[in-house]
Design a protein around this motif. Sequence first.
Motif, short mmCIF file in Angstrom:
data_model
loop_
_atom_site.label_atom_id
_atom_site.label_comp_id
_atom_site.label_asym_id
_atom_site.label_seq_id
_atom_site.Cartn_x
_atom_site.Cartn_y
_atom_site.Cartn_z
N ARG A 39 1.53 -0.39 -1.02
CA ARG A 39 1.80 -0.12 -2.43
C ARG A 39 2.33 1.31 -2.56
NH1 ARG A 39 -3.43 1.08 -1.62
NH2 ARG A 39 -4.26 2.79 -2.85
N SER A 40 3.13 1.55 -3.55
CA SER A 40 3.82 2.84 -3.66
C SER A 40 2.89 4.01 -3.97
CB SER A 40 4.91 2.75 -4.73
OG SER A 40 4.34 2.49 -5.99
N ASP A 41 1.72 3.76 -4.54
CA ASP A 41 0.82 4.87 -4.85
C ASP A 41 -0.19 5.17 -3.74
OD1 ASP A 41 -0.68 2.55 -5.24
OD2 ASP A 41 -1.83 3.40 -6.90
N ASN A 42 -0.03 4.56 -2.58
CA ASN A 42 -0.90 4.81 -1.43
C ASN A 42 -0.42 6.08 -0.73
OD1 ASN A 42 -2.33 4.88 0.96
ND2 ASN A 42 -1.66 2.87 1.68
N PRO A 43 -1.21 7.17 -0.78
CA PRO A 43 -0.76 8.42 -0.16
C PRO A 43 -0.69 8.34 1.37
CG PRO A 43 -3.02 8.65 -0.92
CD PRO A 43 -2.52 7.31 -1.41
#
Length: 133
Positions: A39-43
């Motif tokens: 997912r794009s918000d996974n750092p």
Amino acid sequence: MTMAGPLVGRLDTVTVARGAAAALTAVMVWYFATSDALRSDNPFLVPDLLVLVFALGSSLLPRRAAVPAMIFTFGWAAGVFTTSLFHYVVRGEFPVDHIFLILPALVMAVLLGRLAAGRVPVPERPRPAPARV
């Protein structure tokens, strides 16, 4: 360099490291397949993907190139997993599973580093010329 022990016999360090890298690759593939990590918000998305790519790629290299590549790979993996562990620790959690990723990565990096250090030629001291009489 080979490893020896009462239960192990003689194992080649590079072969063991390749197996550890293959296991790390399998763990990361399983992690991406069974979690919502993509997912794009996974750092940790990019660092985790790089662990997967580095582990797979370095384990497939010829022996001479594989040793330094796997040292880098296991060092990178230990750094990523340690950072991830402390990401949880500051929130009051302690995911024990991270320890099972960090310790083997550190051990393999150290063993491969020792192997690489043994291959580095030590310069000889210049010998004095024999005395002439």
